[in-house]
Design a protein around this motif. Sequence first.
Motif, PDB file in Angstrom:
ATOM      1  N   THR A 191       0.847  -1.178   0.000  1.00  0.00           N
ATOM      2  CA  THR A 191       0.000   0.000   0.000  1.00  0.00           C
ATOM      3  C   THR A 191       0.891   1.240   0.000  1.00  0.00           C
ATOM      4  O   THR A 191       2.118   1.144   0.118  1.00  0.00           O
ATOM      5  N   THR A 196       2.801   2.718  -4.885  1.00  0.00           N
ATOM      6  CA  THR A 196       2.903   3.814  -5.853  1.00  0.00           C
ATOM      7  C   THR A 196       4.096   3.634  -6.779  1.00  0.00           C
ATOM      8  O   THR A 196       4.000   3.857  -7.995  1.00  0.00           O
ATOM      9  N   ASP A 199       3.205   1.225  -9.435  1.00  0.00           N
ATOM     10  CA  ASP A 199       1.982   1.464 -10.208  1.00  0.00           C
ATOM     11  C   ASP A 199       2.333   2.227 -11.487  1.00  0.00           C
ATOM     12  O   ASP A 199       2.744   3.391 -11.420  1.00  0.00           O
ATOM     13  N   SER A 234      -8.019  10.558 -10.337  1.00  0.00           N
ATOM     14  CA  SER A 234      -8.018  11.310  -9.089  1.00  0.00           C
ATOM     15  C   SER A 234      -8.187  10.386  -7.889  1.00  0.00           C
ATOM     16  O   SER A 234      -7.485  10.527  -6.876  1.00  0.00           O
ATOM     17  N   ARG A 235      -9.104   9.419  -7.995  1.00  0.00           N
ATOM     18  CA  ARG A 235      -9.322   8.480  -6.885  1.00  0.00           C
ATOM     19  C   ARG A 235      -8.075   7.637  -6.634  1.00  0.00           C
ATOM     20  O   ARG A 235      -7.653   7.465  -5.483  1.00  0.00           O
ATOM     21  N   ARG A 236      -7.511   7.108  -7.708  1.00  0.00           N
ATOM     22  CA  ARG A 236      -6.346   6.219  -7.568  1.00  0.00           C
ATOM     23  C   ARG A 236      -5.129   6.967  -7.049  1.00  0.00           C
ATOM     24  O   ARG A 236      -4.400   6.484  -6.172  1.00  0.00           O
ATOM     25  N   THR A 238      -5.026   9.785  -5.242  1.00  0.00           N
ATOM     26  CA  THR A 238      -5.221  10.189  -3.854  1.00  0.00           C
ATOM     27  C   THR A 238      -5.085   9.001  -2.911  1.00  0.00           C
ATOM     28  O   THR A 238      -4.506   9.113  -1.825  1.00  0.00           O
ATOM     29  N   SER A 239      -5.590   7.851  -3.325  1.00  0.00           N
ATOM     30  CA  SER A 239      -5.522   6.656  -2.492  1.00  0.00           C
ATOM     31  C   SER A 239      -4.079   6.212  -2.269  1.00  0.00           C
ATOM     32  O   SER A 239      -3.700   5.848  -1.153  1.00  0.00           O
ATOM     33  N   LEU A 240      -3.269   6.252  -3.314  1.00  0.00           N
ATOM     34  CA  LEU A 240      -1.897   5.769  -3.210  1.00  0.00           C
ATOM     35  C   LEU A 240      -0.946   6.807  -2.618  1.00  0.00           C
ATOM     36  O   LEU A 240      -0.138   6.503  -1.736  1.00  0.00           O
ATOM     37  N   GLY A 242      -1.712   9.760  -1.068  1.00  0.00           N
ATOM     38  CA  GLY A 242      -2.124  10.387   0.175  1.00  0.00           C
ATOM     39  C   GLY A 242      -2.489  11.847   0.030  1.00  0.00           C
ATOM     40  O   GLY A 242      -2.862  12.504   1.006  1.00  0.00           O
TER      41      GLY A 242
END
Length: 304
Positions: A191, A196, A199, A234-236, A238-240, A242
């Motif tokens: 995580t 990141t 990814d 944007s979701r991905r 921000t999730s990775l 922070g």
Amino acid sequence: MDLLSDAINVMRTGRPHSSEIRKHAPWAVRAEPFSGTGFHVVLEGTCWLIPPAGAAIALSVGDVLCLPHGCGHALADSPSTTLTGAPSASLREMSPSAEDGEGATTVLLCGAYTLDQTRPHPLFEELPEVIHLPARLGHRTPLHTAVSLLGDEIAHPVHGTEAVVSALLDIMLLYILRAWFDEQTDDGRATGWAATLRDPAIGAALRHIHQDPAVQWTVEALGAKAGLSRAAFSRRFTSLVGKPPLGYLTWWRMTLAAQLLRDSDKPVQTVAQRTGYTSEFAFAKAFKREYGLAPGRYRQQSRR
């Protein structure tokens, strides 16, 4: 651009240093917390790391130990050895910090990097207090090659040793962090920044931010670089990471600006342009909002 190298470079202050420590049981040395990252490598014998909290960690030949946040700690031939005397102020002073005996020999390679911890890259914030990389045959060959070269240079200094040691220390830190992040992804459950760095989509967007911070990026444009829709990107991201994409962009611009002000003599206008501001006034306002100081004042204080 290399995200791991960038994270280290924006935090780096001063030059790294290292030394070889030779002890005979019973022995124990302590180091105070410091603003930076330290490491120890066992070249001969065995010893124990005694962290500020938690259980002691047994170390043997080839083991690499990293303290990313510069926490105070002790090293000893045994967890039961009494820690006497005042702790040393830094890793470079560990050698004379305690008396030792006439028993089994332990040889350590110790080093430290001075980093600006007031605004750490979020990649560093995720690192644990202690990273232990046990020696395993056939694993981390580049890291152990660097250890061997560094140990030889320190034990047998010749012309150019100072430059070689400095370069090898930089390599060491990158290899240590790379090894730790790789281990976090081995089980496929990584995580945060460990994920990141692996990814491809978010990594592509981050590379563009780091390579061209002056570009007036939008979420749509960065999403296109990542091959994702605006919402999915944007979701991905921000999730990775922070932070939302434009939040990270602003953070990176300000962090890069601080490094340029601290480590170079570039005019403030040039720093502003390099970090995406066409107006020196707008840059100074944004910088003061982040750091509480005007750019020129920050430059003066950082060089005292």
